[in-house]
Write an enzyme that holds these catalytic residues in place. Sequence first.
Site, PDB file in Angstrom:
ATOM      1  N   HIS A  92      65.459 139.095  46.655  1.00 40.45           N
ATOM      2  CA  HIS A  92      64.697 140.206  46.077  1.00 40.45           C
ATOM      3  C   HIS A  92      65.179 141.533  46.687  1.00 40.45           C
ATOM      4  O   HIS A  92      65.359 141.612  47.910  1.00 40.45           O
ATOM      5  CB  HIS A  92      63.196 140.007  46.353  1.00 40.45           C
ATOM      6  CG  HIS A  92      62.369 141.122  45.809  1.00 40.45           C
ATOM      7  ND1 HIS A  92      62.099 141.258  44.465  1.00 40.45           N
ATOM      8  CD2 HIS A  92      61.779 142.175  46.425  1.00 40.45           C
ATOM      9  CE1 HIS A  92      61.371 142.342  44.276  1.00 40.45           C
ATOM     10  NE2 HIS A  92      61.156 142.923  45.439  1.00 40.45           N
TER      11      HIS A  92
ATOM     12  N   ARG B 298      62.601 135.645  35.454  1.00 42.06           N
ATOM     13  CA  ARG B 298      61.347 135.068  34.949  1.00 42.06           C
ATOM     14  C   ARG B 298      60.612 134.321  36.037  1.00 42.06           C
ATOM     15  O   ARG B 298      61.228 133.806  36.965  1.00 42.06           O
ATOM     16  CB  ARG B 298      61.628 134.096  33.805  1.00 42.06           C
ATOM     17  CG  ARG B 298      62.012 134.787  32.552  1.00 42.06           C
ATOM     18  CD  ARG B 298      62.332 133.797  31.468  1.00 42.06           C
ATOM     19  NE  ARG B 298      63.112 134.484  30.457  1.00 42.06           N
ATOM     20  CZ  ARG B 298      62.589 135.221  29.497  1.00 42.06           C
ATOM     21  NH1 ARG B 298      61.287 135.335  29.391  1.00 42.06           N
ATOM     22  NH2 ARG B 298      63.374 135.837  28.632  1.00 42.06           N
TER      23      ARG B 298
ATOM     24  N   ASP C  19      57.216 130.565  45.390  1.00 41.90           N
ATOM     25  CA  ASP C  19      55.964 129.880  45.050  1.00 41.90           C
ATOM     26  C   ASP C  19      55.502 130.396  43.690  1.00 41.90           C
ATOM     27  O   ASP C  19      56.276 131.054  42.982  1.00 41.90           O
ATOM     28  CB  ASP C  19      54.918 130.069  46.164  1.00 41.90           C
ATOM     29  CG  ASP C  19      54.511 131.522  46.356  1.00 41.90           C
ATOM     30  OD1 ASP C  19      54.863 132.360  45.489  1.00 41.90           O
ATOM     31  OD2 ASP C  19      53.835 131.820  47.357  1.00 41.90           O
ATOM     32  N   ALA C  20      54.238 130.152  43.348  1.00 43.54           N
ATOM     33  CA  ALA C  20      53.793 130.491  41.987  1.00 43.54           C
ATOM     34  C   ALA C  20      53.569 131.993  41.785  1.00 43.54           C
ATOM     35  O   ALA C  20      53.416 132.464  40.662  1.00 43.54           O
ATOM     36  CB  ALA C  20      52.510 129.726  41.668  1.00 43.54           C
TER      37      ALA C  20
ATOM     38  N   ARG D 275      55.416 128.160  26.677  1.00 52.53           N
ATOM     39  CA  ARG D 275      55.961 128.294  28.033  1.00 52.53           C
ATOM     40  C   ARG D 275      56.047 126.955  28.792  1.00 52.53           C
ATOM     41  O   ARG D 275      57.061 126.675  29.441  1.00 52.53           O
ATOM     42  CB  ARG D 275      55.110 129.313  28.808  1.00 52.53           C
ATOM     43  CG  ARG D 275      55.801 129.885  29.994  1.00 52.53           C
ATOM     44  CD  ARG D 275      54.974 130.923  30.695  1.00 52.53           C
ATOM     45  NE  ARG D 275      54.951 130.667  32.126  1.00 52.53           N
ATOM     46  CZ  ARG D 275      55.946 130.923  32.958  1.00 52.53           C
ATOM     47  NH1 ARG D 275      57.055 131.472  32.514  1.00 52.53           N
ATOM     48  NH2 ARG D 275      55.841 130.638  34.236  1.00 52.53           N
TER      49      ARG D 275
ATOM     50  N   ASN E 187      64.742 132.694  46.454  1.00 56.46           N
ATOM     51  CA  ASN E 187      65.003 133.857  45.609  1.00 56.46           C
ATOM     52  C   ASN E 187      65.523 134.981  46.487  1.00 56.46           C
ATOM     53  O   ASN E 187      65.165 135.074  47.657  1.00 56.46           O
ATOM     54  CB  ASN E 187      63.692 134.289  44.944  1.00 56.46           C
ATOM     55  CG  ASN E 187      63.851 135.519  44.066  1.00 56.46           C
ATOM     56  OD1 ASN E 187      64.832 135.630  43.312  1.00 56.46           O
ATOM     57  ND2 ASN E 187      62.922 136.459  44.152  1.00 56.46           N
TER      58      ASN E 187
HETATM   59  C1  GRF Z   1      69.500 141.415  42.523  1.00 55.95           C
HETATM   60  O1  GRF Z   1      69.392 142.729  43.008  1.00 55.95           O
HETATM   61  C2  GRF Z   1      68.368 140.556  43.014  1.00 55.95           C
HETATM   62  O2  GRF Z   1      67.795 141.017  44.185  1.00 55.95           O
HETATM   63  C3  GRF Z   1      67.363 140.652  41.905  1.00 55.95           C
HETATM   64  O3  GRF Z   1      68.110 140.741  40.728  1.00 55.95           O
HETATM   65  C4  GRF Z   1      69.374 141.332  41.012  1.00 55.95           C
HETATM   66  C5  GRF Z   1      70.405 140.430  40.400  1.00 55.95           C
HETATM   67  O4  GRF Z   1      71.688 140.939  40.486  1.00 55.95           O
HETATM   68  N1  GRF Z   1      66.451 139.520  41.948  1.00 55.95           N
HETATM   69  P1  GRF Z   1      72.953 140.061  40.117  1.00 55.95           P
HETATM   70  O5  GRF Z   1      72.728 139.483  38.733  1.00 55.95           O
HETATM   71  O6  GRF Z   1      73.087 138.981  41.150  1.00 55.95           O
HETATM   72  O7  GRF Z   1      74.090 141.031  40.136  1.00 55.95           O
END
Ligand code: GRF
Length: 220
Positions: A112, A94, A144-145, A68, A110
């Site tokens: 989410h 990941r 973050d981590a 890794r 990110n």
């Molecule tokens: C999204 O819903 C995002 O929130 C999550 O993974 C999904 C990715 O979707 N982290 P895409 O590949 O952008 O269509």
Amino acid sequence: MPKRLALAVLVSGRGSNLRALSAAIEQGTCLAQIACVISDRKGAPALEFAAERGIATRVVSPQDFSDRPSWDRSLAERAAEFEPGLVVLAGFMRLLGPNFLARFPGRIVNVHPALLPAFPGKDGPAQAVAAKVALSGCTVHVVDAGVDTGPILAQAAVPVVPTDDADRLHKRIQAAEHRLLPSVVNAIARGHYELGERPRYVGPADVGAFAPASWPPLES
Ligand code: GRF
């Protein structure tokens, strides 16, 4: 005219958020440019989308590394080649390693599919449906981590309706992600966020400056 923010976009799959970023950039509502798209998976549809648009693509798959830390180092090196001002995880499935995090301190975001800190990790929409909440949504946060633990930059709420299953809810959340992510990247590009150890919003008081255009301002 402020300079366009160079993005390294990390993906694992479909890339609908990458498409939304690219569309906002083309429409002039996101002051960025996609410098590269990097995937941990060969054949990710997001790579094809990027290549069709002449965007540089790289694959850095853990399968090609003995451990890794070497994968993490190589991922950081590939991204650094493009000198991004911001790294965007757009469906990158990941955890980043210490090398990558140290290379772009406070400059990784990110998206989410839940209202963090509720429902971190995999299957945010499925967790929301199982918990029978009435409201979920999406979050853009600094990485973050931990697993979806970094400071929150912006969120959009999405109602959960009784007939929802995880897929239906995820589709609705994704529509919100596609507005929120480009808005936040645009706000970062325009200097409306101070990133770093303790990120904070320093832009115009009217949240409409970075919220989707259809949202009413908070004060109204
Ligand atoms: C999204 O819903 C995002 O929130 C999550 O993974 C999904 C990715 O979707 N982290 P895409 O590949 O952008 O269509």
